[in-house]
Each structure stands twice: as C-alpha cells, then as structure tokens.
Design an enzyme around this catalytic site. Structure first.
Site, PDB file in Angstrom:
ATOM      1  CG  HIS A 213      -2.055   0.855   1.290  1.00 53.57           C
ATOM      2  ND1 HIS A 213      -1.973   2.209   1.072  1.00 53.57           N
ATOM      3  CD2 HIS A 213      -3.360   0.590   1.523  1.00 53.57           C
ATOM      4  CE1 HIS A 213      -3.187   2.741   1.186  1.00 53.57           C
ATOM      5  NE2 HIS A 213      -4.042   1.765   1.461  1.00 53.57           N
TER       6      HIS A 213
ATOM      7  CD  GLU B 226      -3.003   1.176  -2.158  1.00 57.27           C
ATOM      8  OE1 GLU B 226      -3.408   0.064  -1.785  1.00 57.27           O
ATOM      9  OE2 GLU B 226      -3.620   2.231  -1.946  1.00 57.27           O
TER      10      GLU B 226
HETATM   11  O1  TA6 Z   1      -6.000   1.455  -0.765  1.00 57.73           O
HETATM   12  C1  TA6 Z   1      -7.017   2.389  -0.653  1.00 57.73           C
HETATM   13  C2  TA6 Z   1      -7.764   2.169   0.648  1.00 57.73           C
HETATM   14  O2  TA6 Z   1      -8.292   0.870   0.711  1.00 57.73           O
HETATM   15  C3  TA6 Z   1      -8.841   3.225   0.825  1.00 57.73           C
HETATM   16  O3  TA6 Z   1     -10.149   2.755   0.579  1.00 57.73           O
HETATM   17  C4  TA6 Z   1      -8.633   3.685   2.232  1.00 57.73           C
HETATM   18  O4  TA6 Z   1      -9.367   2.887   3.081  1.00 57.73           O
HETATM   19  C5  TA6 Z   1      -7.133   3.517   2.351  1.00 57.73           C
HETATM   20  O5  TA6 Z   1      -6.851   2.294   1.735  1.00 57.73           O
HETATM   21  C6  TA6 Z   1      -6.532   3.627   3.735  1.00 57.73           C
HETATM   22  O6  TA6 Z   1      -7.019   2.643   4.554  1.00 57.73           O
HETATM   23  P1  TA6 Z   1      -6.648   2.635   6.089  1.00 57.73           P
HETATM   24  O7  TA6 Z   1      -7.272   1.389   6.638  1.00 57.73           O
HETATM   25  O8  TA6 Z   1      -5.146   2.599   6.173  1.00 57.73           O
HETATM   26  O9  TA6 Z   1      -7.212   3.902   6.664  1.00 57.73           O
END
Ligand code: TA6
Length: 306
Positions: free
Chosen positions: A172, A276
């Site tokens: 991520h 990501e």
């Molecule tokens: O990768 C994108 C995502 O899934 C968004 O929908 C948002 O939830 C982000 O990741 C961050 O997630 P987190 O659980 O780290 O707040």
C-alpha cells in the site's frame, strides 16, 4: 534470527553513509527498525512492526515515500504512510480493514549486504493463536526488501497448514509528492476499475493519464507490469514495476476524508498519493504447502529531469 549480529541501539540518524548494509536500530517509541544504506547514498528505513517501510531516499537525498506527521508508532496500530503490507485481506471485508499483517510484530530473519551489492532485510510473520482467531489458517509471510539504485519489495506467502486458503494482498505504497497537482499516473488508460468512492459498477478509465483533483479511491484490474508516476518527491518520475500482483490501487483521501483520519494531517492530502501493487480482483488460493510471491520494484526514471 530475531536479533541480527549487527543489532545496535543507535538512533535512526546514527547510521554510516557510504557503505552498503543494514543496521537494526531503536527508533520512535523504542520500536525496532532497520536502516538500509547503499553505497550510492540511497537509504531506507523499515519498522519491524508491520515490516513497514517508512522512508526511502534516493542517492541525492530526495525523500520519495510519504509519512504522515501524525502517524502513530505503537503496538496494535498501523503506521500512516510508507509501505504498509496488506495481508490477508485488502479491505473492506470480514477481517479487520486491510488484514492484520501491518499491525503485527514481524521477525527479522536476516539483514546485511548481499552478493549483488544491495542492502537487504528479510522478515517473517507466522500465524499465532491471535491471528487464527481472526483467520483460521497456518501461514508463513515473508517480506524481503533490497536497496540498491532501486527499492525492491518482495512478499511471499506459504500455506503451512493442511487447509486451502484464499487471500488478497497489497503493498500500500504512499508516495511523497511536492504537490498533488504535479502528480500524473501513466499506464492505467483503457483499463477497468472499481470506484470505491461512488461504489458504482465497474467502469473504464478513458483518460490518457490519471490526475488527482478530488477524492480518488480506485482498484484497477489486470494492470500492466510497469506504471509511471510523475511528480514524486521533488518532481521526479518514478517507475513502479510489479510482478505477481495483478491489480493496482490509486488512493488520495482529499480534504474531507483527510479531516476524518486521526493519524493524517488536514492538508497532507496535497502532498501524497498511494499507488499500490495489489491482488484484489481475484484472491490467491493456496493449497497445503503452496507458495505465492508478489514483487514491486521502484526506481527513478533518470531520463526525465526533476
Ligand atoms: O487502498 C485504498 C484504501 O483501501 C482506501 O479505501 C482507504 O481505506 C485507504 O486504503 C486507507 O485505509 P486505512 O485502513 O489505512 O485507513
């Protein structure tokens, strides 16, 4: 090995520049981290908690990963920024959001300089009674980071039990951007994506390049192995090469969502973008003893001036 021979209690800034190697240090909140340095001047920092890269600087000192000023460094929390390891679920889903790997203490198996002249660290995470209470499977997850001119991150998952399991995963990655208006992502045009903001049916990206001008949360399916991202760090073009991860996710929370995130500054959305390497559309299925690997290699496109 959980305590490599070169374990030291120096602070993050105490590493020697100019050599290739890896040093275990005591970092924020007394947490353990690994500092990787490369003879080129490139440098990376990884917290053992979550096997979480929090910094990657190019040879000329440009920070390329975003880390929130409000990021929380404590057991049981995820760190906002860097490269969270998402496993065994890219959320939302029945498990805690984005799984549990990013909130667990990993084990440092090995670190140092390898024969190819890269600094490296290899970490592992195995199932425990706690993970099995969330997800009833036996697994071994391994993360290997290699630093040379590029930053190479490899996630391997092995089914160590006798029951087949499915999982989704992602690296991520939060890139630091001098300003979001300079960010462009190339390589997604013509591809199908799921918009997690509108929750509408899958749609096709008709733009030549992706610019971010509002809240953006898209899962692109079956993306090419190379994406180009303009506007990273002080305006660099970065290559994201991936293998094993079929999909790619692009996220920026923009202003209103940023205000809701406790561990993210109100204005920080102007200085980051997540792109990501992910495996979301089709979960990976592993039978007993099977293994899967996904890899992402990040490098600067030196043919493009900063
Ligand atoms: O990768 C994108 C995502 O899934 C968004 O929908 C948002 O939830 C982000 O990741 C961050 O997630 P987190 O659980 O780290 O707040």
């Amino acid at each position: 090995m959980d305590k490599p021979d070169n374990e030291s209690t120096s602070s993050m800034s105490g590493d020697r520049v100019g050599r290739t190697g890896a040093t275990v240090v005591t970092a924020r909140n007394g947490m353990r981290a690994v500092v990787l340095t490369h003879t080129s001047g490139a440098r990376a920092e990884l917290y053992v908690h979550g096997a979480h890269l929090t910094s990657w600087r190019s040879a000329d000192g440009d920070e390329l990963l975003f880390l929130s000023e409000k990021a929380v460094f404590e057991a049981g929390s995820g760190i906002r920024g860097g490269i969270p390891v998402i496993f065994p679920q890219f959320g939302p889903g029945p498990l805690p959001q984005h799984g549990f790997a990013r909130k667990r203490e990993w084990t440092v198996e090995d670190c140092g300089a390898d024969e190819q002249g890269a600094a490296y660290v290899r970490l592992s995470l195995r199932d425990t009674p706690e993970t099995r209470s969330l997800w009833p499977h036996s697994f071994l997850a391994e993360l290997t980071v290699r630093l040379d001119a590029a930053l190479n991150v490899d996630l391997t998952v092995t089914n160590t039990g006798d029951q087949t399991f499915d999982f989704t995963a992602a690296l991520h990655t939060y890139f630091r951007a001098h300003h979001i208006r300079a960010v462009r992502v190339h390589g997604l045009s013509g591809l199908s994506y799921r918009d997690k903001v509108s929750n509408e049916a899958e749609q096709v990206d008709r733009e030549d390049t992706l610019t971010i001008r509002e809240v953006t949360d898209r899962v692109y399916f079956n993306t090419p192995s190379v994406l180009h991202i303009d506007g990273v760090g002080q305006g660099r073009t970065l290559l994201l090469e991936k293998d094993g991860f079929a999909d790619a996710v692009v996220w920026n929370p923009w202003a209103a969502w940023a205000r809701e995130l406790e561990d993210f500054g109100d204005e920080e959305y102007l200085h980051m973008v997540c792109v990501e390497a992910a495996q979301v559309g089709e979960p990976i299925r592993l039978t007993q003893g099977e293994r899967w690997s996904g890899r992402q290699v990040l490098s600067l496109d030196e043919s493009v001036d900063a």
